[in-house]
Scaffold this motif. Structure first.
Motif, mmCIF file in Angstrom:
data_model
loop_
_atom_site.group_PDB
_atom_site.id
_atom_site.type_symbol
_atom_site.label_atom_id
_atom_site.label_comp_id
_atom_site.label_asym_id
_atom_site.label_seq_id
_atom_site.Cartn_x
_atom_site.Cartn_y
_atom_site.Cartn_z
ATOM 1 N N GLU A 149 -0.676 9.132 6.778
ATOM 2 C CA GLU A 149 -1.350 8.224 7.716
ATOM 3 C C GLU A 149 -2.825 8.033 7.383
ATOM 4 O OE1 GLU A 149 -2.278 8.003 12.534
ATOM 5 O OE2 GLU A 149 -0.634 9.245 11.785
ATOM 6 N N ILE A 150 -3.291 6.793 7.509
ATOM 7 C CA ILE A 150 -4.709 6.462 7.389
ATOM 8 C C ILE A 150 -5.253 6.316 8.799
ATOM 9 C CG2 ILE A 150 -6.404 4.799 6.538
ATOM 10 C CD1 ILE A 150 -5.041 6.205 4.296
ATOM 11 N N LEU A 159 0.756 1.616 1.688
ATOM 12 C CA LEU A 159 0.729 2.745 2.610
ATOM 13 C C LEU A 159 2.164 3.186 2.844
ATOM 14 C CD1 LEU A 159 -1.853 1.345 5.215
ATOM 15 C CD2 LEU A 159 -2.271 2.387 2.979
ATOM 16 N N LEU A 164 -1.314 3.080 9.509
ATOM 17 C CA LEU A 164 -2.750 2.809 9.593
ATOM 18 C C LEU A 164 -3.144 2.699 11.050
ATOM 19 C CD1 LEU A 164 -5.517 1.999 8.374
ATOM 20 C CD2 LEU A 164 -4.687 -0.357 8.327
ATOM 21 N N ALA A 166 2.763 -1.941 4.241
ATOM 22 C CA ALA A 166 2.678 -0.823 5.183
ATOM 23 C C ALA A 166 4.083 -0.414 5.585
ATOM 24 C CB ALA A 166 1.861 -1.211 6.406
ATOM 25 N N VAL A 223 1.133 -0.547 11.734
ATOM 26 C CA VAL A 223 -0.297 -0.837 11.628
ATOM 27 C C VAL A 223 -0.808 -1.008 13.052
ATOM 28 C CG1 VAL A 223 -2.048 -2.460 10.833
ATOM 29 C CG2 VAL A 223 -0.094 -1.915 9.367
#
Length: 518
Positions: free
Chosen positions: A205-206, A224, A234, A252, A256
């Protein structure tokens, strides 16, 4: 305290070069021998202790007057843990293609520019760091590391509450912490923005919640993967940025999340892939209460999960046939303009032949009935000068609402729809009135009625008699002066009276509802 006599050959070279700002390169020049992935096999001739690097940065070898000291090292194996937690570092650090045995601890440090380019590092802890310059981690591979020897390995890169006066450059980097946090940067302030492009990959995870990014977040083509237990790839909740660029193949595999995010300029997903969590159980995009000027949502293909735009506000929306999944949450979503992408061109969505049908179908992708998306869509058409289209949208709103009502109310709704189109098609009442008038005039004109009082009253006129039955208010004198002994014609008369009341009530109710915009 280190002494010069204790240093190895590469460490002495670094020690001597530091005061003059020269870079030491211990690479062999043979590509297969200089690959950082094989740095664990590099021998003493390419090994530098982390403690020597820390000592130099903290002033172990005083620079000469007239020179700018900086530490530059390329192609080395860094043994031990580089610990600069809480340090005041007055010199720039440049490490290129280096292989670290242990992680890097910069927690709470104050430094000049830091560059670790093309390096392999088992975790960087840089929470609460203050960087006067840039933080450059291009092409580096950061693996889930630990903030201290007493903490378990969790985050590949931690920038919690960090402040960077320049850019945070992660172009081409790979952050690996599957099922955990690849980047934890809540509260990050990056004046020059954050760049995660040119092959950037994150396994984990960001997290950039509450980040302040005046220079924006740029993730063109980033991938991601492997989100954490929450399914989020994210998280940018409550962040503020000039621009968010998730275009050009951005992928992703996870949610998101942009809840409460404020974008002063452009938010773009042009050509992006929003695949949602791998198990398909979560949304692809959560942008509740998000604010942006320009919102480009022209994806490469429809998202696999829900898109949640409840309470979001944008000035300009750009979409296409590939933008929306089966379920879209639009309650409270406000926009000023819509443009569609067709054949690579951006065109105004209003005024097109199938515009209303497509937009109403878009609104109906919501899981439940909500009036606001219809009202917003109608307001957009009205402001664009397309009042007829606005009325069509509001009529669609009433038809959708009718499905949620009890049976008796649905019957009354069908009647309002058929007679006056809920007040948005008042001409339907004229059609009904004209049809019934014609029916009554022709039927009654073919027969002779019986006068209520012989020799009294006006002569029988079929048209006036029919209008007298249909108009419930007032009277034209025909209905009371004549009657029909024939049961069928008398039944028609009663039917016209009933229709007259129904039409009048429907017109009043429909027009009132339209004026009140319920």
């Amino acid at each position: 305290m280190l002494s010069y006599d204790e240093l190895t050959a590469p460490e002495r070279a670094l020690w001597n070069a530091f005061p003059e700002g020269r870079r030491v390169d211990v690479r062999t020049g043979v590509p297969e021998n200089d690959r950082v992935a094989g740095g664990g096999r590099w021998g003493p001739e390419r090994t530098v202790r982390a403690s020597v690097i820390a000592a130099l940065l903290l002033g172990a070898n005083t620079p000469q007057p007239g020179t700018v000291a900086r530490l530059g090292l390329a192609g080395a194996r860094i043994s031990g843990r580089l610990d600069l937690a809480g340090a005041q570092v007055a010199h720039a650090l440049w490490l290129e293609d280096c292989w670290f045995e242990e992680g890097v601890d910069l927690l709470g440090a104050s430094t000049q520019s830091i560059a670790m380019v093309g390096c392999r590092v088992p975790g960087v802890e840089a929470g609460v760091i203050r960087v006067e310059g840039r933080l450059d981690l291009r092409r580096s591979h950061l693996e889930g590391g630990s903030a201290s020897p007493f903490h378990r390995r969790v985050t590949a890169l931690s920038l919690i509450n960090a402040q960077v006066s320049g850019v945070v450059n992660l172009n081409g980097a790979e952050l690996t912490a599957p099922g955990r946090w690849a980047l934890s940067a809540g509260g990050l302030v990056a004046e020059g923005g954050v760049y995660c492009q040119h092959g950037f990959v994150a396994h984990g995870e960001i997290r950039l919640m509450g980040a302040q990014l005046p220079g924006g977040l740029h993730m063109r083509g980033a991938r991601l993967t492997g989100p954490g237990p929450s399914g989020v790839a994210l998280a940018l909740d409550n962040a503020a940025a000039s621009t968010l660029d998730f275009s050009d193949g951005f992928t992703a595999n996870g949610t998101v999340r942009l809840r409460g995010t404020r974008i002063s300029d452009n938010l773009t997903f042009e050509g992006a892939f929003l695949n949602g969590p791998p198990d398909g159980a979560g949304p692809s995009l959560v942008a509740m209460l998000m604010q942006a000027v320009d919102f480009d949502f022209t994806l490469a293909r429809p998202p696999s999960g829900i898109v949640d735009l409840r309470g979001a506000q944008v000035s300009y929306l750009h979409d296409s046939d590939r933008s929306w999944p089966e379920v879209v949450e639009l309650d409270g979503f406000v926009y000023g303009s819509i443009k569609v992408d067709e054949d690579g061109e951006r065109r105004e969505a209003v005024g097109r032949r199938d515009s209303v049908a497509r937009r109403v179908a878009w609104v109906r992708r919501g899981p439940d009935y909500n009036p606001q998306p219809y009202e917003q869509l109608a307001d957009w058409y009205r402001k664009a000068g397309h009042d007829d289209d606005a009325r069509r949208v509001l009529l669609a709103k009433q038809r959708h609402r009718r499905r949620t009502l009890p049976r008796a109310a649905r019957v009354w709704g069908h009647l309002l729809d058929a007679t006056v189109g809920y007040g948005y098609r008042p001409w339907l009442a004229g059609v009904w009135l004209l049809s019934l008038t014609l029916l009554g005039t022709l039927t009654f004109g073919a027969h002779s009625p019986t006068p209520a009082k012989r020799g009294e009253g006006a002569p029988f006129q079929p048209l006036v008699y029919t209008l007298d039955l249909l108009i419930p208010i007032g009277g034209l004198g025909q209905r009371t002066a004549w009657y029909w002994p024939n049961g069928g014609l008398q039944g028609l008369a009663y039917l016209l009276i009933a229709f007259g009341w129904v039409l009048t009530t429907a017109v009043i109710a429909g027009v009132t509802r339209a004026l009140q915009k319920n």
